[in-house]
Design an enzyme around this catalytic site. Sequence first.
Site, PDB file in Angstrom:
ATOM      1  N   TYR A  53     -24.350  13.846  -1.555  1.00  0.00           N
ATOM      2  CA  TYR A  53     -24.363  15.288  -1.827  1.00  0.00           C
ATOM      3  C   TYR A  53     -24.752  15.590  -3.278  1.00  0.00           C
ATOM      4  O   TYR A  53     -25.305  16.642  -3.558  1.00  0.00           O
ATOM      5  CB  TYR A  53     -23.023  15.938  -1.437  1.00  0.00           C
ATOM      6  N   ARG A  56     -28.406  15.847  -3.074  1.00  0.00           N
ATOM      7  CA  ARG A  56     -28.811  17.116  -2.445  1.00  0.00           C
ATOM      8  C   ARG A  56     -28.611  18.276  -3.437  1.00  0.00           C
ATOM      9  O   ARG A  56     -29.411  19.175  -3.526  1.00  0.00           O
ATOM     10  CB  ARG A  56     -27.986  17.400  -1.181  1.00  0.00           C
ATOM     11  N   ASN A  87     -27.672  26.393   6.877  1.00  0.00           N
ATOM     12  CA  ASN A  87     -28.135  25.591   5.733  1.00  0.00           C
ATOM     13  C   ASN A  87     -27.109  25.594   4.609  1.00  0.00           C
ATOM     14  O   ASN A  87     -26.464  26.605   4.334  1.00  0.00           O
ATOM     15  CB  ASN A  87     -29.469  26.135   5.219  1.00  0.00           C
ATOM     16  N   ASP A  89     -28.124  24.776   1.535  1.00  0.00           N
ATOM     17  CA  ASP A  89     -28.862  25.069   0.294  1.00  0.00           C
ATOM     18  C   ASP A  89     -28.597  26.521  -0.118  1.00  0.00           C
ATOM     19  O   ASP A  89     -27.902  27.261   0.582  1.00  0.00           O
ATOM     20  CB  ASP A  89     -30.368  24.790   0.490  1.00  0.00           C
ATOM     21  N   HIS A 104     -22.051  26.302   7.698  1.00  0.00           N
ATOM     22  CA  HIS A 104     -21.761  24.874   7.500  1.00  0.00           C
ATOM     23  C   HIS A 104     -21.443  24.534   6.045  1.00  0.00           C
ATOM     24  O   HIS A 104     -21.551  23.379   5.640  1.00  0.00           O
ATOM     25  CB  HIS A 104     -22.939  24.027   8.004  1.00  0.00           C
TER      26      HIS A 104
END
Length: 229
Positions: A53, A56, A87, A89, A104
């Site tokens: 993560y 990410r 998403n 992001d 999520h």
Amino acid sequence: MKHITVLTGAGISAESGISTFRDSNGLWENHEVMDVASPEGWRKDSDLVLNFYNQRRRQLKEVFPNKGHMALVELEKKYKVHVVTQNVDNLHEQAGSSHIVHLHGELNKVRSTLDPSLVYDWTEDLNKGDFCDKGSQLRPHIVWFGEEVPLLEEAAHLTAKAEVVIIIGTSMNVYPAASLVAYAKPEAKIFYIDPNPNISYELAGLKNLEIIKEKGSVGVPRIVADLLS
Ligand code: APR
């Protein structure tokens, strides 16, 4: 003002350079999804999960919203728009959408492993030894497989009150997100924009469904222009 609820998946961020899930053989950036997105994976190797993560989260500093994200902001000129995204992001935020529900979770948040109500904004790496205010390890604020989806009820409510529902870039494979469309009013107009749409059980029965077999950067601006005209 009419309500539009937009349900987005990984596909809307694909053209910003963020990989989708099921286009890469079920691997997420070369990892088995269950290794990096499940409580079992966290128990087995939390260093791997933290590092995954962190990568990410770092990527968020290098990506920008695309025409799909941007077009959704335009809709707010004429409609009350809610974006419900799978998403993690922040590209809808970067684009400027006003009302976003992250079904999520979010990469830029972390939470306590002891008390899930302790959630913190977090834009840098998360490491072992980063503790919450009660002294326990922090974890990514991501809904992993097998975990409850706390914002599901809100997302269902937003879908149920919309006159128009726009589904973008999701394989409709992951539940309960994929079942949200079942909450739409029978008379609601449903658009599904995806270059490789998956007509799931929930979609198959809908009479007001229009499928736009296009990439988000093409299909979303087109539908938005129609809805604004
Ligand atoms: N524009 C629009 N859609 C696209 C594009 C594009 N440029 N490129 C690919 N797609 C579509 C694919 O055709 C596919 O239907 O995006 C979809 C991506 O599907 P998935 O990878 O399954 O992503 P998603 O549906 O968001 O996955 C749901 O699975 O692993 C979990 O929690 C994770 O939120 C994620 C959930």
